[in-house]
Design a protein around this motif. Structure first.
Motif, PDB file in Angstrom:
ATOM      1  N   ASN A 154       0.794  -1.234   0.000  1.00 59.66           N
ATOM      2  CA  ASN A 154       0.000   0.000   0.000  1.00 59.66           C
ATOM      3  C   ASN A 154       0.823   1.278   0.000  1.00 59.66           C
ATOM      4  O   ASN A 154       0.261   2.363  -0.198  1.00 59.66           O
ATOM      5  N   GLY A 155       2.113   1.178   0.259  1.00 63.52           N
ATOM      6  CA  GLY A 155       2.902   2.396   0.342  1.00 63.52           C
ATOM      7  C   GLY A 155       4.374   2.149   0.547  1.00 63.52           C
ATOM      8  O   GLY A 155       4.846   1.004   0.506  1.00 63.52           O
ATOM      9  N   THR A 156       5.092   3.246   0.765  1.00 67.77           N
ATOM     10  CA  THR A 156       6.548   3.205   0.901  1.00 67.77           C
ATOM     11  C   THR A 156       6.996   4.092   2.051  1.00 67.77           C
ATOM     12  O   THR A 156       6.433   5.169   2.263  1.00 67.77           O
ATOM     13  N   LEU A 157       7.997   3.637   2.787  1.00 69.11           N
ATOM     14  CA  LEU A 157       8.676   4.470   3.769  1.00 69.11           C
ATOM     15  C   LEU A 157      10.120   4.632   3.322  1.00 69.11           C
ATOM     16  O   LEU A 157      10.742   3.681   2.823  1.00 69.11           O
ATOM     17  N   ARG A 158      10.647   5.834   3.501  1.00 70.51           N
ATOM     18  CA  ARG A 158      12.025   6.125   3.099  1.00 70.51           C
ATOM     19  C   ARG A 158      12.732   6.801   4.263  1.00 70.51           C
ATOM     20  O   ARG A 158      12.290   7.855   4.735  1.00 70.51           O
ATOM     21  N   ILE A 159      13.827   6.199   4.717  1.00 68.46           N
ATOM     22  CA  ILE A 159      14.597   6.742   5.838  1.00 68.46           C
ATOM     23  C   ILE A 159      15.961   7.171   5.297  1.00 68.46           C
ATOM     24  O   ILE A 159      16.649   6.370   4.645  1.00 68.46           O
ATOM     25  N   THR A 160      16.351   8.406   5.552  1.00 70.39           N
ATOM     26  CA  THR A 160      17.606   8.919   5.011  1.00 70.39           C
ATOM     27  C   THR A 160      18.464   9.559   6.099  1.00 70.39           C
ATOM     28  O   THR A 160      17.965   9.974   7.149  1.00 70.39           O
TER      29      THR A 160
END
Length: 211
Positions: A154-160
């Motif tokens: 259902n979606g995306t998480l992006r950790i930077t």
């Protein structure tokens, strides 16, 4: 050390710092709430020490025998963070390579032979069934500091972050549902204020590392 602490009835804790990062706790909350749906895959890419020059104080990290290197520090902390959030590997393949064996000491110009790997890549399957890939490198001219994506139904998480040291550098969380581009998500104050002294120390330390 554990035996001595027990004898002295001292309170102790063993663990890696990134597990206490507010951003990581936030990611866990989002996943529990179904933000991405079912996790299908995750990808992590990072940069530890850029370029072919290090300061004298870090020269000891060039020698694999000293035990402080890309595998034990940057990969160790990055993988632990991934495992803490998404679970362990059930199977994996890994590559460790040394692509730049000569490193210059900044203060003296002396070239030192590097014996520790500067390229480490891991790919495999997590206990959840998700596919995971990690590539952390150093001694390259530049590139992405730290990028971790968690992709679901259902979606995306992006950790930077600025470098592949999630235990040191401040982490930014972004997310999106569907096919939209991830936008930054504010970490709840309840989490950022949970460890105020630790948060301040981390900010000061990361600033000194950048300098």
């Amino acid at each position: 050390m554990a035996a001595l602490a027990a004898k002295q009835a001292a309170r102790t804790v063993v663990g890696l710092q990134a597990r206490q990062a507010p951003a990581i706790e936030f990611v866990q909350e989002l996943l529990r709430d179904g933000y991405v749906g079912e996790v299908l895959s995750t990808t992590m890419v990072g940069l530890s020490v850029p370029g072919d020059v290090v300061v004298q104080a870090n020269a000891y990290m060039l020698d694999k025998a000293n035990g402080a290197n890309l595998l034990t520090v940057a990969i160790g902390h990055s993988l632990d963070t991934l495992h803490y959030v998404l679970g362990e590997f059930t199977d994996l393949s890994a590559v460790a390579d040394l692509r730049r064996p000569l490193i210059t000491i900044e203060e003296t110009g002396q070239q030192i032979v590097k014996t520790a790997a500067d390229q480490i890549a891991v790919i495999g399957t997590l206990t959840s069934g998700a596919t995971a890939s990690i590539h952390v490198r150093e001694a390259v001219a530049g590139g992405t500091g730290f990028l971790w994506e968690i992709n679901g139904t259902n979606g995306t998480l992006r950790i930077t972050a600025a470098a592949a040291q999630p235990q040191i550098y401040p982490l930014t969380v972004a997310g999106a549902h569907g096919r939209y581009e991830p936008a930054e998500l504010a970490v709840p104050a309840a989490l950022t204020q949970k460890w105020p002294a630790l948060s301040r120390a981390s900010s000061i330390f990361s600033s000194s590392m950048v300098v």
